[in-house]
Design an enzyme around this catalytic site. Structure first.
Site, mmCIF file in Angstrom:
data_model
loop_
_atom_site.group_PDB
_atom_site.id
_atom_site.type_symbol
_atom_site.label_atom_id
_atom_site.label_comp_id
_atom_site.label_asym_id
_atom_site.label_seq_id
_atom_site.Cartn_x
_atom_site.Cartn_y
_atom_site.Cartn_z
ATOM 1 C CG ASP A 160 -3.708 4.054 3.689
ATOM 2 O OD1 ASP A 160 -4.821 3.898 4.225
ATOM 3 O OD2 ASP A 160 -3.349 3.457 2.655
ATOM 4 C CE LYS A 197 -9.136 -2.879 2.992
ATOM 5 N NZ LYS A 197 -8.225 -2.050 2.222
ATOM 6 C CD1 TRP A 241 -2.364 -2.115 1.667
ATOM 7 C CD2 TRP A 241 -2.997 -1.087 -0.223
ATOM 8 N NE1 TRP A 241 -3.385 -2.843 1.092
ATOM 9 C CE2 TRP A 241 -3.797 -2.243 -0.052
ATOM 10 C CE3 TRP A 241 -3.203 -0.289 -1.349
ATOM 11 C CZ2 TRP A 241 -4.789 -2.609 -0.968
ATOM 12 C CZ3 TRP A 241 -4.192 -0.653 -2.252
ATOM 13 C CH2 TRP A 241 -4.974 -1.795 -2.068
HETATM 14 C C1 LIG Z 1 -7.596 -1.507 1.204
HETATM 15 C C2 LIG Z 1 -6.526 -0.504 1.345
HETATM 16 C C3 LIG Z 1 -6.342 0.516 0.396
HETATM 17 C C4 LIG Z 1 -7.159 0.611 -0.877
HETATM 18 O O1 LIG Z 1 -8.456 0.936 -0.632
HETATM 19 P P1 LIG Z 1 -9.500 1.189 -1.828
HETATM 20 O O2 LIG Z 1 -10.683 1.675 -1.080
HETATM 21 O O3 LIG Z 1 -9.713 -0.128 -2.512
HETATM 22 O O4 LIG Z 1 -8.925 2.190 -2.727
HETATM 23 C C5 LIG Z 1 -5.343 1.430 0.618
HETATM 24 N N1 LIG Z 1 -4.571 1.372 1.711
HETATM 25 C C6 LIG Z 1 -4.718 0.408 2.650
HETATM 26 C C7 LIG Z 1 -3.825 0.385 3.841
HETATM 27 C C8 LIG Z 1 -5.695 -0.561 2.486
HETATM 28 O O5 LIG Z 1 -5.847 -1.528 3.408
#
Ligand SMILES: *Cc1c(COP(=O)(O)O)cnc(C)c1O
Length: 360
Positions: free
Chosen positions: A172, A196, A102
């Site tokens: 993030d 998530k 990521w």
């Molecule tokens: C799932 C995830 C993403 C991507 O998320 P999207 O909503 O599919 O763009 C980015 N960063 C992390 C840490 C993630 O777990």
């Protein structure tokens, strides 16, 4: 039909109580005779839902008044671009910490907008740890420092918040927001895709310090300008109304559970018992440095990868779903977010024990 134990990395399990509440309100919200999905986002009813969700999130994370909470779309991936567009503020370089897939995606996207300075990377050990503060070669002139507190795929979590001095810290938190208490004031910007640990897909929460807004790069799309979103309470255009409502139900549920602090205790217990079992099993293994093991995403391998298929099909039959590791790394991964109960983790461990004894 009984609900399964769902260990999906995302879109992930939601609390059963939240789904029941949504289901009871599906056709007729609050005796208004219509579904939340059918409401104008400008109606008094919907605005009350939206405002309550924001206030509950503010309460849960004790978000200071000088931070805006934005309910955006495009997932965390769109933020990989929105962050440089909004936060470069006349500068042309940003610092990034690279701890896995990521972070790499965030870095790749930022390179379209500025010079990216990778201030530390754990690639030397296959992204199995988080670099220490003393390893960060920070640039005091960077527009911001970006990192991924929890790498969802590698299962690597920082056990500290980087100190970046006066340079805004951007994080993030897609896979670990609301899993434990967080001092928001240490960050310039926090973002998290909802699917998530918050609610359904289609929504991305951005928590951003007010003074960073209003200086976008030329050509920034209006829908991607944080200041426009903030000035319009995330309703410059139609927001993801139903996802926002569902996120609100999850925030309400979290408060009923005793808030983030209470969740953190359960999360610590869940993770601790799963890692302890893996480490002592002699059959399963986790490659991550002990201090950086994610409390949310637990990747593990079997002693003999030829058994992977059998493990997954028997787990499915036992009602333990979505344990397959990310396609890029293989093996297994159990995502144990807030909505995954301690009994789900107990059931997983019992299944793993049984499988190991039959196949060891
Ligand atoms: C799932 C995830 C993403 C991507 O998320 P999207 O909503 O599919 O763009 C980015 N960063 C992390 C840490 C993630 O777990």
């Amino acid at each position: 039909m009984a609900r399964v134990y769902n260990f999906c990395a995302g879109p992930a399990a939601l609390p059963t109580a939240v789904l029941e509440k949504a289901s009871s309100e599906m056709l007729n919200w609050n005796d208004k005779g219509l579904s939340v999905m059918e409401m104008s986002h400008r109606s008094d009813e919907y605005v009350s839902i939206a405002k309550k969700a924001e206030q509950d999130l503010r309460d849960l994370l004790t978000i200071p008044d000088n931070y805006k909470v934005l309910f955006m779309q495009g997932g965390a991936t769109a933020q990989f671009a929105m962050i440089p567009m909004n936060l470069l503020r006349g500068k042309n370089t940003a610092d990034y910490i690279n701890t896995g897939q990521w972070s790499e995606k965030a870095i790749k996207e930022a390179k379209h907008y500025c010079d990216v300075n990778v201030v530390a990377s754990s690639e030397d050990k296959n992204f199995s740890y988080a670099p220490a503060q003393s390893d960060l070669k920070l640039n005091p002139d960077a527009a911001y420092v970006h990192y991924t507190p929890n790498e969802t795929i590698g299962g690597v979590e920082f056990d500290y918040i980087p100190d970046t001095g006066d340079v805004p810290l951007v994080a993030d938190f897609s896979s670990s927001i609301l899993s434990e208490e967080l001092d928001v004031s240490k960050f310039g910007l926090i973002y998290a895709g909802a699917q998530k640990n918050i609610g359904p897909a289609g929504l991305c929460i951005v928590i951003v310090r007010e003074d960073l807004l209003g200086d976008t790069i030329t050509g920034t799309p209006t829908a991607m300008d944080y200041k426009v979103a903030a000035d319009n309470e995330s309703m410059y255009n139609t927001p993801a109304t139903y996802s926002w409502y569902l996120a609100g139900l999850v925030f309400d549920w979290l408060k009923q559970q005793g808030g983030v602090d209470a969740m953190a205790k359960v999360n610590a217990r869940k993770a601790q018992k799963l890692y302890e079992y893996i480490d002592n099993s002699g059959f399963y293994a986790n490659p991550v440095a002990v201090n950086n093991r994610s409390r949310m995403n637990v990747p593990f391998t079997l002693k003999n990868s030829a058994l992977d298929g059998l493990f997954l099909s028997q787990a499915d039959q036992a009602g333990l779903l979505n344990l397959k590791g990310h396609r890029s790394v293989g093996g297994m991964r159990a995502s144990i977010y807030n909505a995954v109960t301690e009994s789900a983790v107990d059931a997983l461990i019992a299944f793993m024990q049984e499988f190991a004894s039959q196949n060891g």
